[in-house]
Design a protein around this motif. Structure first.
Motif, PDB file in Angstrom:
ATOM      1  N   GLU A   1     -36.085 -18.443   7.854  1.00 19.98           N
ATOM      2  CA  GLU A   1     -36.574 -19.859   8.586  1.00 19.98           C
ATOM      3  C   GLU A   1     -35.186 -20.757   8.886  1.00 19.98           C
ATOM      4  OE1 GLU A   1     -39.752 -21.254   6.370  1.00 19.98           O
ATOM      5  OE2 GLU A   1     -41.135 -19.758   6.964  1.00 19.98           O
ATOM      6  N   ILE A   2     -34.029 -20.239   9.394  1.00 24.48           N
ATOM      7  CA  ILE A   2     -32.974 -20.951   9.772  1.00 24.48           C
ATOM      8  C   ILE A   2     -32.688 -20.556  11.114  1.00 24.48           C
ATOM      9  CG2 ILE A   2     -32.302 -20.985   7.313  1.00 24.48           C
ATOM     10  CD1 ILE A   2     -30.345 -18.678   8.020  1.00 24.48           C
ATOM     11  N   PRO A   3     -32.153 -21.493  11.987  1.00 19.64           N
ATOM     12  CA  PRO A   3     -31.446 -21.073  13.246  1.00 19.64           C
ATOM     13  C   PRO A   3     -30.697 -19.968  13.206  1.00 19.64           C
ATOM     14  CG  PRO A   3     -31.159 -23.579  12.516  1.00 19.64           C
ATOM     15  CD  PRO A   3     -31.466 -22.852  11.294  1.00 19.64           C
ATOM     16  N   LEU A   4     -30.772 -19.342  14.499  1.00 21.06           N
ATOM     17  CA  LEU A   4     -29.915 -18.064  14.545  1.00 21.06           C
ATOM     18  C   LEU A   4     -28.459 -18.346  14.564  1.00 21.06           C
ATOM     19  CD1 LEU A   4     -29.959 -14.958  15.146  1.00 21.06           C
ATOM     20  CD2 LEU A   4     -29.982 -15.627  17.521  1.00 21.06           C
ATOM     21  N   ARG A   5     -28.071 -19.664  14.977  1.00 21.35           N
ATOM     22  CA  ARG A   5     -26.541 -19.978  14.790  1.00 21.35           C
ATOM     23  C   ARG A   5     -26.248 -20.099  13.324  1.00 21.35           C
ATOM     24  NH1 ARG A   5     -29.448 -24.761  16.089  1.00 21.35           N
ATOM     25  NH2 ARG A   5     -29.145 -26.633  14.641  1.00 21.35           N
ATOM     26  N   ASP A   6     -27.072 -20.156  12.409  1.00 20.41           N
ATOM     27  CA  ASP A   6     -26.703 -20.201  10.979  1.00 20.41           C
ATOM     28  C   ASP A   6     -26.523 -18.877  10.332  1.00 20.41           C
ATOM     29  OD1 ASP A   6     -26.259 -23.003  11.107  1.00 20.41           O
ATOM     30  OD2 ASP A   6     -28.396 -23.560  10.139  1.00 20.41           O
ATOM     31  N   VAL A   7     -26.601 -17.725  11.134  1.00 24.50           N
ATOM     32  CA  VAL A   7     -26.655 -16.330  10.723  1.00 24.50           C
ATOM     33  C   VAL A   7     -25.361 -15.901  11.408  1.00 24.50           C
ATOM     34  CG1 VAL A   7     -27.271 -13.974  10.865  1.00 24.50           C
ATOM     35  CG2 VAL A   7     -29.025 -15.786  10.693  1.00 24.50           C
ATOM     36  N   GLY A   8     -24.242 -15.502  10.303  1.00 19.83           N
ATOM     37  CA  GLY A   8     -23.004 -14.959  10.783  1.00 19.83           C
ATOM     38  C   GLY A   8     -22.777 -13.376  10.615  1.00 19.83           C
ATOM     39  N   TYR A   9     -21.697 -12.896  11.206  1.00 21.94           N
ATOM     40  CA  TYR A   9     -21.592 -11.496  11.107  1.00 21.94           C
ATOM     41  C   TYR A   9     -20.314 -11.299  11.803  1.00 21.94           C
ATOM     42  CZ  TYR A   9     -23.798 -10.868  15.824  1.00 21.94           C
ATOM     43  OH  TYR A   9     -24.402 -11.171  16.976  1.00 21.94           O
ATOM     44  N   SER A  10     -19.714 -10.313  11.333  1.00 24.62           N
ATOM     45  CA  SER A  10     -18.064 -10.177  11.835  1.00 24.62           C
ATOM     46  C   SER A  10     -18.181  -9.189  13.027  1.00 24.62           C
ATOM     47  CB  SER A  10     -17.247  -9.614  10.590  1.00 24.62           C
ATOM     48  OG  SER A  10     -15.980  -9.374  11.281  1.00 24.62           O
ATOM     49  N   GLY A  11     -18.752  -8.323  13.353  1.00 25.07           N
ATOM     50  CA  GLY A  11     -18.769  -7.466  14.421  1.00 25.07           C
ATOM     51  C   GLY A  11     -20.064  -6.707  14.707  1.00 25.07           C
ATOM     52  N   LEU A  12     -20.111  -6.153  16.090  1.00 26.42           N
ATOM     53  CA  LEU A  12     -21.179  -5.481  16.381  1.00 26.42           C
ATOM     54  C   LEU A  12     -21.157  -3.871  15.885  1.00 26.42           C
ATOM     55  CD1 LEU A  12     -21.767  -6.640  19.868  1.00 26.42           C
ATOM     56  CD2 LEU A  12     -22.945  -7.554  17.976  1.00 26.42           C
TER      57      LEU A  12
ATOM     58  N   SER B   1     -24.123 -13.347   6.733  1.00 28.13           N
ATOM     59  CA  SER B   1     -24.078 -14.693   6.043  1.00 28.13           C
ATOM     60  C   SER B   1     -25.164 -15.546   6.563  1.00 28.13           C
ATOM     61  CB  SER B   1     -22.886 -15.409   6.086  1.00 28.13           C
ATOM     62  OG  SER B   1     -22.665 -15.814   7.280  1.00 28.13           O
ATOM     63  N   LEU B   2     -25.968 -15.920   5.799  1.00 29.41           N
ATOM     64  CA  LEU B   2     -27.150 -16.844   5.944  1.00 29.41           C
ATOM     65  C   LEU B   2     -26.938 -18.391   5.415  1.00 29.41           C
ATOM     66  CD1 LEU B   2     -28.178 -13.930   6.069  1.00 29.41           C
ATOM     67  CD2 LEU B   2     -30.444 -14.971   5.865  1.00 29.41           C
ATOM     68  N   ARG B   3     -26.821 -19.265   6.443  1.00 27.18           N
ATOM     69  CA  ARG B   3     -26.804 -20.762   5.572  1.00 27.18           C
ATOM     70  C   ARG B   3     -28.132 -21.093   5.213  1.00 27.18           C
ATOM     71  NH1 ARG B   3     -27.684 -25.707   7.801  1.00 27.18           N
ATOM     72  NH2 ARG B   3     -26.311 -27.597   6.502  1.00 27.18           N
ATOM     73  N   ILE B   4     -28.275 -21.180   3.881  1.00 31.07           N
ATOM     74  CA  ILE B   4     -29.542 -21.660   3.345  1.00 31.07           C
ATOM     75  C   ILE B   4     -29.415 -23.011   2.684  1.00 31.07           C
ATOM     76  CG2 ILE B   4     -31.208 -20.875   1.478  1.00 31.07           C
ATOM     77  CD1 ILE B   4     -30.796 -18.592   3.457  1.00 31.07           C
ATOM     78  N   PRO B   5     -29.727 -23.974   3.287  1.00 29.07           N
ATOM     79  CA  PRO B   5     -29.806 -25.329   2.729  1.00 29.07           C
ATOM     80  C   PRO B   5     -30.247 -25.480   1.125  1.00 29.07           C
ATOM     81  CG  PRO B   5     -30.485 -25.454   5.038  1.00 29.07           C
ATOM     82  CD  PRO B   5     -30.315 -24.110   4.525  1.00 29.07           C
TER      83      PRO B   5
END
Length: 406
Positions: A99-110, A122-126
């Motif tokens: 339940e976070i914005p897609l912009r707060d999900v990180g990955y290095s490559g496809l 990575s998931l930014r979890i406040p």
């Protein structure tokens, strides 16, 4: 080999002389031009045919991302194994679960959908407020799988391009050997293949872009041509106090990348044909192995030849765009001639220049690290090797298999 021309001066707009000419490219077979199986190889491939990706487990890709995690911070890093699902879609599922914005999900490559892959997200979890339930997406199809292998807390988001290499474990099935192996080498079929693999491990392979860059039957190139045929956005001068709005960086990325990749592949093909793809020419731009650093040299002396032989440096080719002013001499002549002698490449190059795409350099040679192999049976070979990011495992396979099927 193309002979040097002292009157050649490198220019960022070499095809521009053709802009006013109406090239008829309607008869060009785009599917054939973008078929990477037609690209030349330095030596004859010892395998006539092989099948890969018969099963997802036949094509394994492991992201190599050595990190020291802090154990604190608001970014939850997940090491995930997946198959049958592309990276962007998995990122969307993770954002919905957390339940976070897609912009707060990180990955290095496809990573390839039709493979068994491992990579970090990575998931930014406040405030580290984890979801109440474990990650178990409901809309995963029967042929799709997602498994969380490990998790770590870290103080930074995972950004694109962070990892520098990928490990591949590829199974080739239904192998057919080239009929002339023993006649030409005096070796058995297996010995001929293994000798070829040892050569690859030592000398690398041509750093071609793989077929996935061009889409099915070259459709990405057709899209690029359609894009270049459309009028450019309004470029009238803007008032001094207002900043001109730029198009999003990702806009038309697929088409632009495909256009640059096709030009690069054809330049590299010319260098493979004249046997200069792993040697330095006058006016060459060299890349320092494992880095983005480049340097130029008018002449290739004994020191540079030794560095080339050791794999410390590599010759480069242009990713077409404006500002291609570092290359000169024979190296520049090959690049310019390759584009100017092809109506299709000329049209693509001109389209890139009109959009002010900046020229870059890419190594012509792809080192293949940690190469090993094992025969499962007479017609099944399992390969393991490591490649830097931005390179294609299919280019390694094409260097010793004449016809790949999947």
């Amino acid at each position: 080999m193309t002979s040097p021309d002292k009157n050649i001066t490198p220019t960022a707009h070499s095809p521009s002389a053709f802009e006013d000419e109406a090239f008829d490219i309607s008869n060009i077979d785009v599917a054939a031009v973008t078929d990477t199986a037609h690209l030349p190889q330095p030596t004859q491939q010892p395998l006539k045919q092989a099948r890969y990706k018969a099963y997802a487990t036949d094509f394994v890709v492991n992201e190599l991302l050595p990190l020291d995690f802090t154990g604190e911070g608001e970014h939850l890093w997940l090491h995930i194994q997946k198959s049958g699902m592309n990276t962007a879609y998995l990122a969307k599922l993770l954002s919905e679960w957390a339940e976070i914005p897609l912009r707060d999900v990180g990955y290095s490559g496809l990573k390839d959908r039709h493979a068994l892959t491992t990579q970090w997200f990575s998931l930014r979890i406040p405030k580290k407020q984890l979801p109440a339930s474990e990650f178990a997406p409901l809309d995963v199809a029967e042929h799709e799988s997602v498994t969380i292998l490990a998790q770590q807390w870290h103080n930074k988001k995972l950004n694109r391009g962070t990892h520098k290499a990928n490990e591949f474990v590829i199974t080739l099935r239904n192998i057919q050997f080239a009929s002339a192996n023993e006649e030409h080498t005096g070796l058995s079929d297996k010995q001929s293949v293994e000798q070829h693999l040892k050569h690859i491990a030592k000398s690398g392979v041509p750093n071609y872009f793989g077929p996935q860059r061009f889409g099915r039957n070259g459709n990405n190139i057709r899209e690029a041509l359609a894009l270049f045929a459309r009028p450019l956005p309004d470029s009238r001068p803007q008032p001094k106090k207002s900043k001109r709005k730029r198009a999003p960086r990702e806009q038309n990325t697929m088409e632009l990348s495909a256009a640059r990749s096709l030009i690069f592949n054809q330049i590299l093909a010319a260098r493979v044909r004249d046997d200069s793809w792993n040697e330095g020419l006058t006016g060459e731009v060299f890349n320092l192995d494992g880095s983005g650093s480049i340097f130029t040299s008018e002449d290739v002396d004994a020191t540079l030849r030794a560095r080339l032989a050791s794999g410390d440096i590599h010759p480069t080719g242009v990713l077409w765009g404006v500002g291609n002013d570092k290359v000169s001499g024979t190296a520049a002549a090959i690049e310019n001639d390759t584009v100017q002698n092809s109506p299709l490449l000329t049209q693509l190059a001109t389209g890139l220049e009109k959009r002010d795409i900046k020229a870059q350099r890419r190594p012509l040679r792809l080192p293949v690290a940690a190469m090993s192999w094992e025969w499962s049976d007479e017609q099944t070979l399992v390969l393991s090797f490591t490649l830097t990011t931005g390179s294609f495992a299919t280019s390694v396979l094409a260097s010793f298999v004449q016809q790949l099927t999947s």
